[in-house]
Design an enzyme around this catalytic site. Structure first.
Site, mmCIF file in Angstrom:
data_model
loop_
_atom_site.group_PDB
_atom_site.id
_atom_site.type_symbol
_atom_site.label_atom_id
_atom_site.label_comp_id
_atom_site.label_asym_id
_atom_site.label_seq_id
_atom_site.Cartn_x
_atom_site.Cartn_y
_atom_site.Cartn_z
ATOM 1 N N GLU A 246 14.344 -7.482 28.502
ATOM 2 C CA GLU A 246 15.314 -6.406 28.678
ATOM 3 C C GLU A 246 14.747 -5.398 29.665
ATOM 4 O OE1 GLU A 246 15.673 -5.071 24.627
ATOM 5 O OE2 GLU A 246 14.131 -3.534 24.864
ATOM 6 N N HIS A 289 16.407 0.825 22.192
ATOM 7 C CA HIS A 289 14.985 0.644 21.922
ATOM 8 C C HIS A 289 14.170 1.766 22.537
ATOM 9 C CE1 HIS A 289 15.445 -3.992 21.447
ATOM 10 N NE2 HIS A 289 15.609 -3.370 20.309
#
Length: 669
Positions: A246, A289
């Site tokens: 990511e 995150h």
């Protein structure tokens, strides 16, 4: 015993941090890379828990023991006796001496995690798995400085579901066990929910899993993608690899370098399928995150995809496709467990990447500046007068609140994710991120080894002593602010007259929310509630509201709806009916929304509970637009039954592509 009282004051560390303690008695020539084989867990791995008697640890240990994990006891600071019929000891050192564990699962609150991890390293536990989210960043930088001085303990996490061997029935973490089956595919992932999707996909394809390493979504994880790849290369149970990345950092580019080298030196390389989430990231926004954001000079998700593809990784756009793709690459041969699968050696070469060669969007776009403070929920951002006041109070030389015309350098401090340490950012252009170079330094030993002449040269400054003195003063000022206020990114412009201007300062609010530090800096600023992370996406033509559990899956869902998604919304990995209702309220407050897409993978989340939450939202929020719900994973069939029996304008799907197709149809695209 946990030693929270021994916490080093961050304010005291502002100028010259103290030297790290060197815990390992191993020869100095050995290092952290030598701990990579400790990731090879299996049926004989002996596991202890720190925080063993806590509610979460108890539930997790009970489930893991029932699955076959060899849990042998745990630690409760100052405690003794038994729990779950297993010994409880007061310190990790005593647990190591009496129980001889191979691994420890750290199940303590985030504000206690640094002390617990440090205690495990000091006791030389071979594998330390930290699952907690929101451990303050500077606590983790402290831990990494210690890890580099020893060669006994390997860390996985934090902000990670942990590590699991489906073949060896060994789970150190909180992965959803019903999704797993022993098999052939090794999985490495930054995202928990995307890894669970990958597990389910490989299970449905009949491939199963071998070793799954959740490197986690933290900004400074203990084990990265390249580390895990080097272990899976020599894992005899692994015939193929799935890599889930990511946005944030250079880890995927480092992984691409490793894959390119691996494919050049191995006659029959294992097939590797990859996915990178976050193509539609918002500049300077944290996408769920802790580490899912892009620091100046770091590559975009698309640049990571291009690098992995060029190295020979097969790229897919959704984890549900990974099983079928790998099945076609592996053929129909049945998997059988291999005997004697010890490591034949690991490739520990790590390339330090100093500078991005890829162009990036301007970090501080006008749109980002307008929306950042209102929407950011996991950090504190100061700009303009507030940032300048902080800078001027810290600096012994004048700083200019106005930006002079003409070209300026960029000077700042942030995190080098490859070296897992702070770094000075320097670029000869404040508007061109691709010119930025990183100069890492150790968190605990400080600036003593920083190559000041090299920084001046990269900034194209004359090497005169007066210039170097001024540059040193500016770097010391920024470093002091970094330590004193627990920042993760401080950038300024450096004018031709060597004056600092245009500060943009980002601080880790976990230090405040989790550890109760930095109260003065964070007073008056609020954080998110209900565990939701909601970010509206700009664009009048966007019409699809998204509701997803897990940051990685939320990014991937937005990526699947380019130009359509009105928002990024991460309900968290443990969404409930209440959070679903709150999410609908946020989504429907946006007048652009014409259809809502609920994309849930039931790993830790129960599919039928989410379905009831969607029905509840219809009844209590008053939904007046079509809703498409895709539920896979735990209790998916029960969830679909709840949707079918509701009699409401909700369409249920199990297949992601079918659900996306219907969403596009409803959106007129």
């Amino acid at each position: 015993m946990h030693r929270c009282a021994r916490y080093r004051s961050h304010a005291a560390a502002a100028s010259i941090p103290a030297l790290a303690r060197r815990f390992s008695a191993a020869p100095r020539l050995r290092g952290y890379a030598d701990t990579l084989p400790n990731l090879r867990i299996g049926e004989n791995t002996r596991v202890i828990f720190q925080g063993f008697t806590g509610k979460l640890a108890t539930a997790n240990a009970t489930e893991s023991i029932g699955w076959g994990t060899k849990i042998i006891g745990g630690v409760k600071p100052g405690g003794t006796g038994e729990h779950l019929g297993l010994p409880v000891l007061p310190t990790v050192r005593e647990a190591v001496e009496l129980l001889k564990p191979n691994a420890t699962a750290v199940y303590v609150a985030a504000h206690q995690a640094r002390a617990a991890i440090e205690e495990a390293i000091e006791a030389e536990v071979p594998l330390v798995v930290a699952v907690a989210e929101h451990i303050p960043l500077h606590d983790m930088l402290h831990i990494h400085s210690i890890l580099k001085t020893q060669s006994k303990s390997r860390l996985v996490g934090p902000n990670s579901p942990g590590i699991i061997s489906a073949v060896g029935k060994c789970r150190i973490g909180f992965q959803p066990l019903p999704c797993f089956s022993p098999g052939r595919v090794g999985i490495i992932a930054k995202s928990g929910t995307l890894s669970y999707e990958t597990v389910a996909s490989t299970t449905r394809a009949g491939l199963g899993q071998s070793l799954c390493v959740g490197v986690g979504g933290d900004i400074a994880p203990g084990t990265d993608l390249r580390d895990a790849l080097s272990v899976l290369e020599h894992d005899e149970d692994t015939d193929a690899i799935a890599l889930i990345g990511e946005i944030g950092g250079f880890g995927e580019l480092d992984a691409a370098d490793w894959v390119r080298d691996y494919r050049s030196r191995v006659a029959s390389p294992k097939p590797i399928v990859g996915l990178v989430a976050g193509i539609n990231e918002l500049p300077i926004q944290i996408m769920g995150h802790a580490g899912a954001f892009t620091i100046p000079g770091e590559p975009s998700a698309q640049e990571k995809i291009d690098a992995l593809s060029a190295a020979g990784v097969t790229i897919v756009n959704h984890p549900a496709k990974i099983g079928d793709v790998l099945k076609s690459q592996l053929g129909s041969g049945a998997w059988t467990k291999r005997p004697g699968s010890g490591p034949a050696g690991v490739n520990t070469t790590k390339q330090r990447r100093q500078m991005s060669t890829a162009a990036r969007r301007s970090l501080f776009s006008s749109q980002a500046r307008k929306s950042y403070h209102a929407q950011q929920t996991r950090s504190l951002y100061l700009k303009g007068d507030a940032a300048m006041s902080l800078l001027q109070n810290a600096s012994p030389v004048p700083c200019d609140s106005s930006s002079p015309p003409g070209p300026q350098n960029l000077l700042g401090i942030s995190i080098d994710r490859t070296s897992r340490s702070p770094c000075i950012l320097a670029g000869p252009s404040s508007t061109d991120p691709k010119t930025i170079q990183r100069f890492p330094f150790d968190f605990l030993t400080g600036l003593s080894t920083l190559p000041l002449p090299a920084i001046a040269s990269h900034l194209r400054l004359p090497p005169a002593p007066s210039t170097l003195t001024t540059l040193q003063t500016h770097i010391t000022t920024l470093t002091t602010l970094f330590y004193t206020h627990e920042a993760y990114l401080l950038t300024t412009s450096l004018s031709p007259s060597l004056t600092l201007t245009s500060p943009h300062f980002f601080f880790d609010d976990a230090a405040f929310r989790i550890a109760g530090r930095q109260t003065g800096l964070h007073s008056g600023h609020t954080s998110s509630s209900a565990g939701l992370v909601y970010l509206p996406l700009p664009g009048a033509s966007r019409t699809v509201g998204t509701l997803v559990n897990g940051a990685g899956l939320a990014m991937n869902t937005v990526d699947a709806l380019p130009g359509l998604a009105t928002n990024f919304l991460d309900t968290g990995g443990k969404a409930t009916s209440e959070t679903v209702k709150a999410s609908f309220e946020l989504i429907l407050a946006d007048p652009r929304v014409r259809v809502v897409f609920v994309n849930i993978f039931g790993g830790l989340t129960l599919g039928d509970m989410i379905a009831r939450g969607v029905v509840l939202a219809f009844e209590e929020v008053g939904v007046r637009v079509p809703v498409v719900v895709r539920i896979r994973g735990t209790r998916e069939k029960e969830g679909m039954e709840v949707i079918r029996r509701s009699g409401l304008a909700i369409e249920g799907f199990e297949d992601f592509e079918e659900a996306v197709g219907r969403v596009r149809e409803l959106a007129g695209r």
